[in-house]
Enzyme design. Structure first.
Site, PDB file in Angstrom:
ATOM      1  CD1 TRP A   1       3.450   2.827  -1.305  1.00 15.50           C
ATOM      2  CD2 TRP A   1       4.000   0.843  -0.440  1.00 15.50           C
ATOM      3  NE1 TRP A   1       4.224   3.042  -0.189  1.00 15.50           N
ATOM      4  CE2 TRP A   1       4.573   1.851   0.359  1.00 15.50           C
ATOM      5  CE3 TRP A   1       4.219  -0.500  -0.101  1.00 15.50           C
ATOM      6  CZ2 TRP A   1       5.350   1.569   1.492  1.00 15.50           C
ATOM      7  CZ3 TRP A   1       4.991  -0.786   1.025  1.00 15.50           C
ATOM      8  CH2 TRP A   1       5.546   0.240   1.798  1.00 15.50           C
TER       9      TRP A   1
ATOM     10  CG  ASP B   1      -2.461  -0.168  -0.685  1.00 20.10           C
ATOM     11  OD1 ASP B   1      -2.869   0.473   0.309  1.00 20.10           O
ATOM     12  OD2 ASP B   1      -1.260  -0.444  -0.869  1.00 20.10           O
TER      13      ASP B   1
ATOM     14  CE  LYS C   1       2.191   5.271   4.770  1.00 19.02           C
ATOM     15  NZ  LYS C   1       2.172   4.018   4.066  1.00 19.02           N
TER      16      LYS C   1
HETATM   17  C1  LIG Z   1       2.635   2.742   3.660  1.00 17.02           C
HETATM   18  C2  LIG Z   1       1.954   1.981   2.602  1.00 17.02           C
HETATM   19  C3  LIG Z   1       1.908   0.577   2.607  1.00 17.02           C
HETATM   20  C4  LIG Z   1       2.638  -0.285   3.622  1.00 17.02           C
HETATM   21  O1  LIG Z   1       2.164  -0.086   4.861  1.00 17.02           O
HETATM   22  P1  LIG Z   1       2.807  -0.893   6.110  1.00 17.02           P
HETATM   23  O2  LIG Z   1       1.827  -0.566   7.170  1.00 17.02           O
HETATM   24  O3  LIG Z   1       4.177  -0.344   6.322  1.00 17.02           O
HETATM   25  O4  LIG Z   1       2.826  -2.326   5.758  1.00 17.02           O
HETATM   26  C5  LIG Z   1       1.218  -0.062   1.589  1.00 17.02           C
HETATM   27  N1  LIG Z   1       0.593   0.650   0.620  1.00 17.02           N
HETATM   28  C6  LIG Z   1       0.633   1.997   0.586  1.00 17.02           C
HETATM   29  C7  LIG Z   1      -0.071   2.712  -0.506  1.00 17.02           C
HETATM   30  C8  LIG Z   1       1.307   2.705   1.582  1.00 17.02           C
HETATM   31  O5  LIG Z   1       1.323   4.045   1.547  1.00 17.02           O
END
Ligand SMILES: *Cc1c(COP(=O)(O)O)cnc(C)c1O
Length: 361
Positions: A102, A173, A197
């Site tokens: 990511w 993030d 999540k």
């Molecule tokens: C799932 C995830 C994303 C992307 O999320 P979307 O909502 O699908 O754009 C980005 N960073 C991390 C760490 C993730 O787990």
């Protein structure tokens, strides 16, 4: 059938209590004879729960008053673009620590809008994935921001130190780790997370941004990604994902009832320790992540005999243990054990793993 436990990486399971509450008021919310998703986001009822969700999140994470909390569209990836568009110019440099897939994706997106520089990268130590800590001496103090991802959902790689950045704003993030443990918001410039999540359903992302970083979006920034417009309009510049926001609010209430992020951190540590002990105590299973960098949220593991992968997946599903297939780029298995996963769920998985090894080992 026994109780079913869902180990999906995302969209992930939500607390049963939350789902039942939503079900109970699905067609008749607040005695309005309609659903929360059928009312105006500008009406008094929705504004009330939207504001309460924000306040509850502020309480849970002790968010200082000089930070805005934005509820936006576009998921985690939306912020890969929104961050550079809001806090950098095209000639600026952004610094990136790449700890997995990511944070790597964030580099590619940032590079469209500024000069993205990788200052540290996951490496191998003792044959396992390891994240080295970049030293402050290598941090260009003129950079616009320093981006990192403390929990890599796909790879199961995490680190609990905060990167040293000097005066460069830290951008984190936290899509797969927010609310799983206490957090010092004041050390960050921006924290963002896609909801699906650890917060609620997909379609929503939460951005926590320090006041002095708001109001500098580039002219070409899509208005729906402009932090300044969002902050001024209380995240209602356009129609927000109302149902996701409502459900996130229910999750925040549930978290408060459960004792907040301190209680969650304890429970999450217990769950992770149960699972990693089961993996480490047997040659049948293994982890490819260095013990210093093992995620408490996403636990990839591998069977020594990969010919048994299909059977493991089939039988685990039959046993009510769902979505254990690892990400296609990593292979093997992955158990995601976010806040909503109970200790019982992890115990059921560990029990299954032991029995599977006894029969097939
Ligand atoms: C799932 C995830 C994303 C992307 O999320 P979307 O909502 O699908 O754009 C980005 N960073 C991390 C760490 C993730 O787990």
């Amino acid at each position: 059938m026994n109780e079913v436990f869902n180990f999906s990486a995302g969209p992930a399971m939500l607390p049963k209590e939350v789902m039942q509450k939503a079900q109970g008021e699905f067609t008749n919310w607040r005695d309005l004879q309609c659903s929360v998703m059928e009312v105006s986001h500008r009406g008094k009822d929705f504004i009330e729960i939207a504001a309460k969700a924000e306040q509850d999140l502020r309480d849970l994470l002790s968010i200082p008053s000089n930070y805005h909390v934005l509820f936006t569209h576009g998921g985690g990836r939306g912020q890969f673009a929104a961050v550079p568009l809001n806090i950098s110019k095209s000639e600026d440099t952004s610094l990136h620590l790449v700890s997995g897939s990511w944070s790597k994706g964030a580099v590619a997106e940032a590079n469209k809008y500024n000069n993205a520089v990788v200052i540290g990268e996951v490496t191998d130590k003792e044959g396992m994935h390891f994240v080295p800590q970049p030293s402050l001496a290598n941090i260009d103090q003129s950079a616009a921001y320093y981006h990192f991802c403390p929990n890599e959902t796909v790879d199961g790689i995490a680190f609990d130190w905060l990167p040293e950045s000097g005066d460069v704003p830290l951008v984190s993030d936290m899509s797969s780790t927010i609310l799983s443990q206490p957090l010092d918001v004041a050390k960050h410039g921006i924290i963002y997370a896609g909801a699906q999540k650890n917060i609620g359903p997909s379609g929503l992302s939460v951005v926590i941004v320090r006041e002095d970083l708001v109001g500098y979006a580039r002219k070409e920034t899509p208005s729906i990604f402009d932090y300044g417009l969002a902050a001024k309009a209380d995240s209602m510049y356009n129609t927000p994902p109302t149902f996701s926001w409502y459900l996130a609010g229910l999750v925040f209430e549930w978290l408060k009832d459960m004792g907040g992020v301190d209680a969650m951190a304890k429970r999450n540590a217990e769950k992770a320790s149960l699972l990693y002990s089961a993996i480490d105590s047997s040659d049948f299973y293994s982890s490819k992540v260095h013990p210093h960098n093992r995620s408490k949220m996403n636990v990839p593991f591998h069977l020594a005999n990969t010919d048994l992968n299909e059977l493991f997946l089939k039988q685990s599903q039959e046993a009510g243990l769902l979505a254990l297939k690892g990400h296609r780029s990593v292979g093997g298995m992955r158990a995601s054990i976010y806040n909503a996963m109970s200790v019982e769920g992890v115990l059921a998985l560990v029990e299954f793993m032991r029995e599977f090894e006894r029969v097939n080992g």
